[in-house]
Design a protein around this motif. Structure first.
Motif, short mmCIF file in Angstrom:
data_model
loop_
_atom_site.label_atom_id
_atom_site.label_comp_id
_atom_site.label_asym_id
_atom_site.label_seq_id
_atom_site.Cartn_x
_atom_site.Cartn_y
_atom_site.Cartn_z
N SER A 75 0.82 -1.21 0.00
CA SER A 75 0.00 0.00 0.00
C SER A 75 0.85 1.26 0.00
N GLU A 76 0.30 2.32 -0.56
CA GLU A 76 0.91 3.64 -0.46
C GLU A 76 0.34 4.41 0.72
N ARG A 77 -0.89 4.09 1.09
CA ARG A 77 -1.52 4.73 2.24
C ARG A 77 -2.39 3.71 2.95
N VAL A 78 -2.71 4.04 4.21
CA VAL A 78 -3.59 3.21 5.03
C VAL A 78 -4.68 4.11 5.57
N ASP A 79 -5.92 3.67 5.46
CA ASP A 79 -7.07 4.43 5.95
C ASP A 79 -7.53 3.86 7.29
N CYS A 80 -8.03 4.73 8.13
CA CYS A 80 -8.55 4.31 9.43
C CYS A 80 -9.89 4.99 9.67
N GLU A 81 -10.84 4.24 10.18
CA GLU A 81 -12.14 4.80 10.54
C GLU A 81 -12.47 4.37 11.96
N LEU A 89 -17.43 0.58 20.00
CA LEU A 89 -16.46 1.30 19.19
C LEU A 89 -16.00 0.35 18.10
N ARG A 90 -16.17 0.77 16.86
CA ARG A 90 -15.71 -0.03 15.72
C ARG A 90 -14.52 0.68 15.09
N LEU A 91 -13.43 -0.05 14.96
CA LEU A 91 -12.20 0.43 14.33
C LEU A 91 -12.03 -0.34 13.03
N ALA A 92 -11.73 0.36 11.96
CA ALA A 92 -11.50 -0.31 10.68
C ALA A 92 -10.25 0.28 10.04
N VAL A 93 -9.34 -0.59 9.62
CA VAL A 93 -8.11 -0.17 8.96
C VAL A 93 -8.11 -0.81 7.58
N THR A 94 -7.94 0.03 6.55
CA THR A 94 -8.00 -0.44 5.18
C THR A 94 -6.68 -0.16 4.48
N THR A 144 -9.93 -4.63 4.39
CA THR A 144 -10.33 -3.86 5.57
C THR A 144 -10.37 -4.84 6.72
N VAL A 145 -9.61 -4.54 7.75
CA VAL A 145 -9.63 -5.35 8.96
C VAL A 145 -10.33 -4.49 10.02
N TRP A 146 -11.36 -5.03 10.64
CA TRP A 146 -12.14 -4.27 11.60
C TRP A 146 -12.17 -5.01 12.94
N ALA A 147 -12.40 -4.22 13.97
CA ALA A 147 -12.54 -4.79 15.32
C ALA A 147 -13.55 -3.94 16.08
N GLU A 148 -14.33 -4.58 16.93
CA GLU A 148 -15.30 -3.88 17.75
C GLU A 148 -14.97 -4.08 19.23
#
Length: 156
Positions: A75-81, A89-94, A144-148
């Protein structure tokens, strides 16, 4: 960065948020971004009056997910939500690239391999999160890897 801040502090709402909170950001896919992601998550969760234990757990989870995206994809960048709804709380890293950012390696499966380096981060995520998973990215590239994480009166 987008977020909603017109909620009452958690202490006054019985441990949950009455309105969904959301923030998203992206960082370059380099090692230094892991610490920046932790700082951003801490700042936002502090602003949202999320408790210390959940903030600490969220920082660990984001650190592991960002590290995997940086180390195991092209990847060139990583997104986080971050998204808070009710008492979750839901965390998602793409990531954008090919690779295995969301897979536990054979050397460190869910049974665990205390001596193996690869895969332990996702074992930590599994231990901290009430639920987590992986979904393929748009167009068949990336993950996208997510965790709650739960919080409030019913959270562990």
């Amino acid at each position: 960065m987008a977020y909603f801040s017109d909620v009452r502090p958690l202490e006054r709402t019985g441990g949950s948020v009455e309105r969904a909170l959301r923030d998203a950001f992206h960082l370059p896919a380099i090692g230094a971004s892991v610490a920046e992601a932790r700082r951003r998550v801490l700042a936002r969760l502090t602003e949202w009056d999320i408790g210390t234990v959940v903030r600490d757990d969220a920082q660990l989870v984001v650190s592991e997910l960002f590290t995997n995206a940086v180390r195991h994809t092209d990847s060139e960048r990583v997104d986080c939500e971050l998204r808070v709804t009710g008492a979750r709380l839901r965390l998602a890293v793409t990531d954008q690239g090919a690779g295995s950012a969301g897979r536990v390696s054979g050397a460190a499966s869910k049974a665990g391999d205390a001596e193996g380096e690869n895969g332990r981060g996702l074992l930590l995520v599994s231990a901290l999160a009430e639920a987590w998973g992986v979904r393929p990215g748009a167009g068949g590239r990336g993950h996208t890897v997510w965790a709650e994480l739960g919080f409030g009166p019913s959270a562990p």
